[in-house]
Scaffold this active site. Sequence first.
Site, PDB file in Angstrom:
ATOM      1  N   ARG A 164       0.819  -1.216   0.000  1.00 59.98           N
ATOM      2  CA  ARG A 164       0.000   0.000   0.000  1.00 59.98           C
ATOM      3  C   ARG A 164       0.853   1.266   0.000  1.00 59.98           C
ATOM      4  O   ARG A 164       0.481   2.289   0.579  1.00 59.98           O
ATOM      5  CB  ARG A 164      -0.951   0.033   1.207  1.00 59.98           C
ATOM      6  N   SER A 243     -10.895  -0.855   3.107  1.00 61.27           N
ATOM      7  CA  SER A 243     -10.137  -0.991   4.361  1.00 61.27           C
ATOM      8  C   SER A 243      -9.773   0.401   4.875  1.00 61.27           C
ATOM      9  O   SER A 243      -9.166   1.178   4.144  1.00 61.27           O
ATOM     10  CB  SER A 243      -8.842  -1.752   4.121  1.00 61.27           C
ATOM     11  N   GLU A 339      -5.315   3.656   6.297  1.00 57.48           N
ATOM     12  CA  GLU A 339      -4.901   3.400   4.927  1.00 57.48           C
ATOM     13  C   GLU A 339      -5.463   4.501   4.031  1.00 57.48           C
ATOM     14  O   GLU A 339      -4.898   4.816   2.992  1.00 57.48           O
ATOM     15  CB  GLU A 339      -5.459   2.035   4.488  1.00 57.48           C
TER      16      GLU A 339
HETATM   17  N1  EPU Z   1     -10.566 -11.014   9.818  1.00 56.91           N
HETATM   18  C1  EPU Z   1     -11.262 -11.131  10.989  1.00 56.91           C
HETATM   19  N2  EPU Z   1     -12.295 -10.281  11.213  1.00 56.91           N
HETATM   20  C2  EPU Z   1     -12.656  -9.310  10.328  1.00 56.91           C
HETATM   21  C3  EPU Z   1     -11.935  -9.202   9.127  1.00 56.91           C
HETATM   22  C4  EPU Z   1     -10.879 -10.063   8.891  1.00 56.91           C
HETATM   23  O1  EPU Z   1     -10.981 -11.979  11.817  1.00 56.91           O
HETATM   24  O2  EPU Z   1     -13.612  -8.604  10.601  1.00 56.91           O
HETATM   25  C5  EPU Z   1      -9.489 -11.987   9.527  1.00 56.91           C
HETATM   26  C6  EPU Z   1      -9.966 -13.027   8.512  1.00 56.91           C
HETATM   27  O3  EPU Z   1     -10.544 -14.097   9.136  1.00 56.91           O
HETATM   28  C7  EPU Z   1      -8.696 -13.427   7.826  1.00 56.91           C
HETATM   29  C8  EPU Z   1      -7.847 -12.168   7.881  1.00 56.91           C
HETATM   30  O4  EPU Z   1      -8.424 -11.318   8.872  1.00 56.91           O
HETATM   31  O5  EPU Z   1      -8.028 -14.424   8.557  1.00 56.91           O
HETATM   32  C9  EPU Z   1      -7.722 -11.470   6.555  1.00 56.91           C
HETATM   33  O6  EPU Z   1      -9.004 -11.021   6.128  1.00 56.91           O
HETATM   34  P1  EPU Z   1      -9.309 -10.673   4.579  1.00 56.91           P
HETATM   35  O7  EPU Z   1      -8.940 -11.802   3.710  1.00 56.91           O
HETATM   36  O8  EPU Z   1     -10.694 -10.147   4.511  1.00 56.91           O
HETATM   37  O9  EPU Z   1      -8.264  -9.549   4.226  1.00 56.91           O
HETATM   38  P2  EPU Z   1      -7.775  -8.252   5.001  1.00 56.91           P
HETATM   39  O10 EPU Z   1      -6.351  -8.441   5.365  1.00 56.91           O
HETATM   40  O11 EPU Z   1      -8.718  -7.853   6.051  1.00 56.91           O
HETATM   41  C10 EPU Z   1      -6.812  -7.164   2.801  1.00 56.91           C
HETATM   42  C11 EPU Z   1      -6.873  -5.854   2.072  1.00 56.91           C
HETATM   43  C12 EPU Z   1      -8.188  -5.731   1.301  1.00 56.91           C
HETATM   44  C13 EPU Z   1      -8.275  -6.880   0.314  1.00 56.91           C
HETATM   45  C14 EPU Z   1      -8.186  -8.219   1.089  1.00 56.91           C
HETATM   46  C15 EPU Z   1      -8.144  -9.416   0.189  1.00 56.91           C
HETATM   47  C16 EPU Z   1      -5.526  -4.330   3.411  1.00 56.91           C
HETATM   48  C17 EPU Z   1      -5.531  -3.148   4.325  1.00 56.91           C
HETATM   49  N3  EPU Z   1      -6.730  -4.762   3.015  1.00 56.91           N
HETATM   50  O12 EPU Z   1      -7.836  -7.153   3.786  1.00 56.91           O
HETATM   51  O13 EPU Z   1      -8.135  -4.511   0.574  1.00 56.91           O
HETATM   52  O14 EPU Z   1      -9.487  -6.837  -0.427  1.00 56.91           O
HETATM   53  O15 EPU Z   1      -6.955  -8.233   1.871  1.00 56.91           O
HETATM   54  O16 EPU Z   1      -6.918  -9.498  -0.448  1.00 56.91           O
HETATM   55  O17 EPU Z   1      -4.461  -4.834   3.062  1.00 56.91           O
HETATM   56  C18 EPU Z   1      -8.751  -2.200   0.636  1.00 56.91           C
HETATM   57  O18 EPU Z   1      -7.538  -1.951   0.642  1.00 56.91           O
HETATM   58  O19 EPU Z   1      -9.611  -1.290   0.658  1.00 56.91           O
HETATM   59  C19 EPU Z   1      -9.181  -3.596   0.652  1.00 56.91           C
HETATM   60  C20 EPU Z   1     -10.459  -3.920   0.744  1.00 56.91           C
END
Ligand code: EPU
Length: 343
Positions: A164, A243, A339
Amino acid sequence: MTIQENISLKAYNTFGIDANARFFVEITQVEDLQKLINEPIYKEQEKFILGGGSNVLLTQDFDGLVVKINIPGIEVIEENEDTVWVKAGAGENWHQFVLHCIALEYGGIENLSLIPGTVGAAPMQNIGAYGVEIQDIFESLEAVHLITGALKHFTHEECQFGYRESIFKNTLKGKYIITHVTFKLSKQAQINSSYGAIEETLKILRTKDGYQTRPAIQEVSDAVIHIRQSKLPDPKEIGNAGSFFKNPVVEAGKFEDLQQQYPQMPGYNLPDGTVKVPAGWLIEQCGWKGKRVGNTGVHSKQALVLVNHGNAQGKEVWDLAMQIKASVWEKFGVEISPEVNII
Ligand code: EPU
């Protein structure tokens, strides 16, 4: 090119925050931007460059000039048997651009389906999702210097991409406006469906009535769209900027200590030995998931997303973000940072 006064930015930010710009101008071609740079009003006013408005929180009226980049155009500039180079105007809608490439069977971009925003904003923060980042398909970009108006070509290396991050968020912050981006896509698609939910989702989609088998990259795109729609709120229905926070990175020792206390804590080992922890998990553990505070709140399906339930002021969203940040710090001793860009 007309400079308008006292314009509401509500329609120009996906959070749907009703803040005003003192001056507002839309740019559809590079020459107009260069002309604008020579105008007295441009020189006198503070500037804010706006793309799709999908990664911004407006906490107050903007007492300056908002420059909305609407430069259109998609063209193939070079191709060989395996590879195609596609150049797009900064104002093109990101998802429409992705769909356009997929329809032509140009692969590599499919995992980045349905990300809100514009082509020009995408490299600024090296957008990423489901195992792919824009830097994986990025060739080069063109940007105009905000003071001299000179057009500069940036190579991949010069953009200094990170998680990012890019040079445009760091040493060149506020110095350039991206006008065109060139992508290097593949005609021999090598799909990347390793990110957990993609394979599972594909299996479910393929068994659905009426689902036609499609080229692999289209199927991956369908799966990503399906996953995103099931977790992330549609800004047309409920204001949000995806995010709100970045996933924090902690030292390996700190992560071990935390895991002793919280054995369920997820973490991804990074090549440099540090560990990236999902901020959504930390926020959920602090009890915020699905909570509503006045007109704002935390999304019920993804705790990393803050939402505007209607008529929220940017300041309210910001106050909630700061409360969340404080509670994550208090419980885990981990600092999470926004972010989104805060104006
Ligand atoms: N998780 C939770 N609770 C929540 C959300 C997530 O426990 O409420 C846990 C999930 O269970 C999982 C982990 O967190 O083990 C990762 O969750 P997820 O796959 O949804 O991805 P993220 O790390 O929360 C990132 C990006 C997203 C992108 C997704 C998928 C960042 C800041 N965000 O989210 O990007 O869509 O991965 O690759 O890196 C954005 O930047 O606006 C965005 C949506």
